[in-house]
Enzyme design. Structure first.
Site, PDB file in Angstrom:
ATOM      1  N   PRO A   2       0.995  -0.988  -0.164  1.00 29.70           N
ATOM      2  CA  PRO A   2      -0.115  -0.020  -0.171  1.00 29.70           C
ATOM      3  C   PRO A   2       1.018   1.365   0.451  1.00 29.70           C
ATOM      4  O   PRO A   2       1.924   1.310   0.572  1.00 29.70           O
ATOM      5  CB  PRO A   2      -1.145   0.065   1.206  1.00 29.70           C
ATOM      6  CG  PRO A   2      -1.068  -1.617   1.607  1.00 29.70           C
ATOM      7  CD  PRO A   2       0.657  -1.695   1.187  1.00 29.70           C
ATOM      8  N   GLU A   3       0.226   1.716  -0.433  1.00 29.43           N
ATOM      9  CA  GLU A   3       1.045   3.582  -0.489  1.00 29.43           C
ATOM     10  C   GLU A   3       1.207   4.636   0.536  1.00 29.43           C
ATOM     11  O   GLU A   3      -0.693   4.463   0.907  1.00 29.43           O
ATOM     12  CB  GLU A   3       1.078   4.236  -2.207  1.00 29.43           C
ATOM     13  CG  GLU A   3       1.873   3.352  -3.153  1.00 29.43           C
ATOM     14  CD  GLU A   3       2.290   3.246  -4.639  1.00 29.43           C
ATOM     15  OE1 GLU A   3       2.479   4.961  -4.744  1.00 29.43           O
ATOM     16  OE2 GLU A   3       2.152   2.691  -5.477  1.00 29.43           O
ATOM     17  N   LYS A  52       3.975   4.965   4.899  1.00 25.43           N
ATOM     18  CA  LYS A  52       3.621   4.235   5.028  1.00 25.43           C
ATOM     19  C   LYS A  52       3.935   3.075   6.618  1.00 25.43           C
ATOM     20  O   LYS A  52       3.124   2.486   6.822  1.00 25.43           O
ATOM     21  CB  LYS A  52       4.307   3.169   4.068  1.00 25.43           C
ATOM     22  CG  LYS A  52       4.520   3.504   2.495  1.00 25.43           C
ATOM     23  CD  LYS A  52       5.276   2.591   1.957  1.00 25.43           C
ATOM     24  CE  LYS A  52       5.251   3.004   0.487  1.00 25.43           C
ATOM     25  NZ  LYS A  52       6.092   1.681  -0.028  1.00 25.43           N
ATOM     26  N   ASN A 162       5.370   2.608  -5.864  1.00 27.07           N
ATOM     27  CA  ASN A 162       5.951   1.992  -7.312  1.00 27.07           C
ATOM     28  C   ASN A 162       5.048   3.197  -7.760  1.00 27.07           C
ATOM     29  O   ASN A 162       5.304   3.641  -9.334  1.00 27.07           O
ATOM     30  CB  ASN A 162       6.110   0.610  -7.276  1.00 27.07           C
ATOM     31  CG  ASN A 162       6.772  -0.034  -8.580  1.00 27.07           C
ATOM     32  OD1 ASN A 162       7.495   0.985  -8.468  1.00 27.07           O
ATOM     33  ND2 ASN A 162       6.197  -1.061  -8.610  1.00 27.07           N
ATOM     34  N   ARG A 254      12.375  -3.326  -8.580  1.00 33.46           N
ATOM     35  CA  ARG A 254      10.366  -3.231  -8.305  1.00 33.46           C
ATOM     36  C   ARG A 254      10.654  -3.074  -9.309  1.00 33.46           C
ATOM     37  O   ARG A 254      11.495  -2.364 -10.470  1.00 33.46           O
ATOM     38  CB  ARG A 254      10.270  -1.967  -7.267  1.00 33.46           C
ATOM     39  CG  ARG A 254      10.561  -2.195  -5.647  1.00 33.46           C
ATOM     40  CD  ARG A 254       9.065  -3.075  -5.280  1.00 33.46           C
ATOM     41  NE  ARG A 254       8.420  -2.860  -5.435  1.00 33.46           N
ATOM     42  CZ  ARG A 254       7.230  -2.470  -4.738  1.00 33.46           C
ATOM     43  NH1 ARG A 254       7.734  -1.283  -4.142  1.00 33.46           N
ATOM     44  NH2 ARG A 254       5.764  -2.565  -5.052  1.00 33.46           N
TER      45      ARG A 254
END
Length: 266
Positions: A2-3, A52, A162, A254
């Site tokens: 989760p961002e 986060k 990302n 990533r």
């Protein structure tokens, strides 16, 4: 993972659910039994998010610190709560509602001083009111590291993941491989303002949408899932603005996406 917009949205939700109420805290799985015992019977006073990292503040100046990581999830609903199943790390009950946490990378009870240590190590968060982006601008401006890697470093900027990494670089025509010190400070400032706008919209909507209406297949109404991003997960698909195939690589472990035409190398 989760961002930041998701964590801020969760903080708001949990505050609305439990703030001002005493909670019953348990750890059906058993891995958080000592922490649950510390929280049990306390009043949740408020919640906070930084990047986060999610925090609940309880009476007695104790904090629940949660980092969801790749696999962590919250679930909630009205009481009575369902029978506990699987690896249920933490269950909170109160004010007629329950909250379940599974799979988090970090779930711990900390003091105010320990919370301050966590947040002091984080970069500026675009979603925190009146946040000064200067530390991030200066750190980026001195670095030889690629800007695409710097944006994923939570010590540089907090809450960027990302999706936001790929999309903010595209929206400002920045090649992900240029060293941070080659990014013009004015471009960083524009990116910061844009991140605030995009991430605040993400908090409100509960989803990330980075495309402008004129770049979508449907130019009015709510953006479809297929129309939500410019480059993220669009490998080999045509750029929405120039038709160049979207490129893909791996950076800091990533997936990275960009348009070679709209984000040219210097």
């Amino acid at each position: 993972m989760p961002e930041g917009h998701t964590i801020h949205r969760l903080a708001r939700r949990h505050k609305a659910m439990f703030a001002g109420h005493e909670v019953v805290a348990t750890s059906p799985q058993g891995r958080f039994a000592e922490g649950a015992e510390l929280l049990n019977g306390r009043v949740l006073e408020t919640t906070d998010a930084w990047g986060k990292h999610l925090f609940h503040r309880y009476s007695g100046n104790l904090y629940l610190h949660v980092h969801l990581g790749l696999y962590g999830k919250f679930a909630d609903g009205p009481l009575p709560a369902p029978e506990p199943r699987g690896a249920l790390r933490l269950r909170l009950e109160g004010a007629g509602q329950y909250l379940d946490l599974r799979g988090a990378t970090r779930c711990e009870v900390v003091t105010a001083e320990e919370k301050a240590e966590v947040t002091a190590a984080l970069g500026p968060d675009p979603l925190r009111p009146k946040t000064d982006p200067t530390p991030a601008r200066e750190r980026i401006g001195k670095s030889r590291v690629a800007i695409g890697a710097l944006l994923m470093d939570q010590h540089v900027l907090a809450g960027i993941g990302n999706v936001y990494r790929a999309e903010i670089l595209y929206r400002h025509g920045v090649n992900p491989y240029i060293p941070g010190r080659e990014l013009e400070p004015a471009v960083f400032d524009d990116m910061w303002v844009d991140l605030i706008k995009l991430m605040q919209a993400g908090v409100r909507a509960g989803r990330i949408v980075t495309t402008d209406p004129e770049d979508r297949s449907r130019r009015s109404g709510r953006a479809t899932k297929a129309d939500s991003y410019y480059v993220y997960r669009r490998t080999d698909e045509p750029c929405r603005r120039c038709d160049t195939p979207i490129a893909h690589a791996v950076m800091v472990a990533r997936n990275l996406f960009w348009c070679p035409h709209c984000q040219p190398a210097l």
